[in-house]
Design an enzyme around this catalytic site. Sequence first.
Site, short mmCIF file in Angstrom:
data_model
loop_
_atom_site.label_atom_id
_atom_site.label_comp_id
_atom_site.label_asym_id
_atom_site.label_seq_id
_atom_site.Cartn_x
_atom_site.Cartn_y
_atom_site.Cartn_z
N PHE A 150 0.72 -1.25 -0.04
CA PHE A 150 -0.11 0.02 0.00
C PHE A 150 0.78 1.13 -0.06
O PHE A 150 0.57 2.26 0.75
CB PHE A 150 -0.89 0.00 1.40
CG PHE A 150 -2.30 -0.85 1.20
CD1 PHE A 150 -2.43 -1.73 0.09
CD2 PHE A 150 -2.82 -1.04 2.09
CE1 PHE A 150 -3.44 -2.56 0.01
CE2 PHE A 150 -3.97 -1.96 2.33
CZ PHE A 150 -4.28 -2.76 0.92
N SER A 155 -5.73 -7.75 0.64
CA SER A 155 -4.25 -7.85 0.31
C SER A 155 -3.30 -8.60 1.11
O SER A 155 -3.57 -8.44 2.06
CB SER A 155 -3.74 -6.23 0.05
OG SER A 155 -2.15 -6.20 -0.16
N ASN A 179 -0.39 -8.03 1.76
CA ASN A 179 1.08 -7.17 1.72
C ASN A 179 1.02 -6.34 3.21
O ASN A 179 1.87 -5.51 3.21
CB ASN A 179 1.31 -6.33 0.60
CG ASN A 179 1.59 -7.38 -0.54
OD1 ASN A 179 2.16 -8.47 -0.38
ND2 ASN A 179 1.14 -7.06 -1.79
N THR A 180 -0.40 -6.25 3.72
CA THR A 180 -0.30 -5.49 4.97
C THR A 180 -0.46 -6.38 5.95
O THR A 180 -1.51 -7.04 6.09
CB THR A 180 -1.43 -4.38 4.97
OG1 THR A 180 -1.06 -3.26 3.93
CG2 THR A 180 -1.56 -3.72 6.25
N LYS A 227 -13.64 -6.34 -1.89
CA LYS A 227 -12.64 -7.13 -2.70
C LYS A 227 -12.40 -8.13 -1.65
O LYS A 227 -11.80 -8.06 -0.61
CB LYS A 227 -11.69 -6.31 -3.15
CG LYS A 227 -10.72 -6.94 -4.18
CD LYS A 227 -9.79 -6.16 -4.97
CE LYS A 227 -8.95 -6.60 -5.79
NZ LYS A 227 -8.03 -5.75 -6.64
N ASN A 230 -8.35 -10.72 -5.61
CA ASN A 230 -7.32 -10.32 -5.10
C ASN A 230 -6.24 -10.98 -5.47
O ASN A 230 -6.53 -12.06 -6.12
CB ASN A 230 -7.06 -9.61 -3.66
CG ASN A 230 -5.97 -8.49 -3.58
OD1 ASN A 230 -5.08 -8.20 -4.25
ND2 ASN A 230 -6.44 -7.36 -2.66
#
Length: 352
Positions: free
Chosen positions: A121, A182, A184-185, A215, A244
Amino acid sequence: MLDYNLFKPYLFKFQPENAHHIAEFVLRLPNISQLPFNSFLESHFINDPILNQELFGRTFLNPVGLGAGFDKNATMIRGIQTLGFGYTEIGTVTPKPQEGNPKPRMFRHVEEQTIQNAMGFNNDGAFKVVQRLKERYPFSTPIGINIGKNKITPESEAINDYTHLIKAFDGLGDYFVINISSPNTPGLRDLQNEAFISELFNEAKALTDMPILLKIAPDMSEEDAVALTKLAVEKGADGIIATNTTIDYSLVKNPKDIGGLSGAVLKEKSFKIFEAIAKELYGKTTLISVGGIDSAEEAYKRIKAGASLVQVYSAMIFGGPDLIMNINKGLLELLKADGYSNITEAIGADRK
C-alpha cells in the site's frame, strides 16, 4: 505503430518497479497535453453501443477496467483511458502517506506471465489524492476508489481508517472498494471476518451514498468466500470484486517468500472463487471479476458467469498497450456471434 514485443525485452531489463515508473511517466503526459495522444485514444478506446451499460449511476462505455494497484495515486487517469480502459480503479489509498515495504518488492515470473508484488500500500495518502481527484472528477469514464488501512493502524482501530477515507473521498468517485484482502499489510486479511464486515458496512453506509464494494482474496475456501460475501451484501455492499492476489506460491517455479501473485497463474483460482460467489449472488448484486484475464475469451467467460465488469492489470504488462483494445474488439465479435445486441444480455448467461 510500435510492436510491443519488439521493445518488451528491453523494458524487462529494468527492475519491475522501475519499469512501472517509466510507464507512469508516459501515462502522465496526457495530463499536460492530450493532443499527441488523440490518435491512440481514437484507435484504442472501443465505444460501441453493444458494450455500453449503466452501473452505479454512470455509463460504462466498455466493461474492461484497470484493477487497483497500478494507479495508486490518481496520477494517470487520463492516460489509462487512452489505453482503452472503460473505467479505472485508483489506490489502494490509505489515510496517511506510507512508503510501503522494503525494496525490491515486485518481481516478474516471465515464463508464467505472472507478477509477484509485496508493495504494501505505498501511496501519497488521502490528502494529496483527494486534491488530485478534485481536479479530475467527474471524469469521462468512471472512477473507483480502493481504500485500505495504514500498516501502523492496529486491527482494533482499522475501521476508523476506512470510515475516515469514506468521508474524505465522498463524492469524488463512482464507487468505493473496501480492500481487506491484500496479503501485503500485516493482519489485513484477518479482517475478512463476519464481525468486522458487519460493523464496517453498518458504519460506512451511513456515511455516503456512493456504492461500496468488497474485494476478497482467492485463498479462502469457496464456502467461506460465499458466506462472507453473502453477509456483506446483506449488510449493504453494492457489489463484490473477486479476487485479489494469491499467496499460493506453488503456482510458480521460483517464487519469492513475500507478496501476492497476479497474472496468468491466478486465472483458475480466481475463476473458481468467482464462480462459487456468482452461483449465490448473481442477480442480487453487481459482480466484478479480476485475476488472470488476458483475452476476450476469458473476459467473456467471466461475463457469462455473472460479471458485469472485468478488470485487467498484470496481463497488460505482458500483453502491452494493445491488449485492452483487443479484448474489447474480441468481446464485440463474441457478443455478435451469440446474437446479443447488448452486453447486459450476456451477463450471467451461464447462470440462467
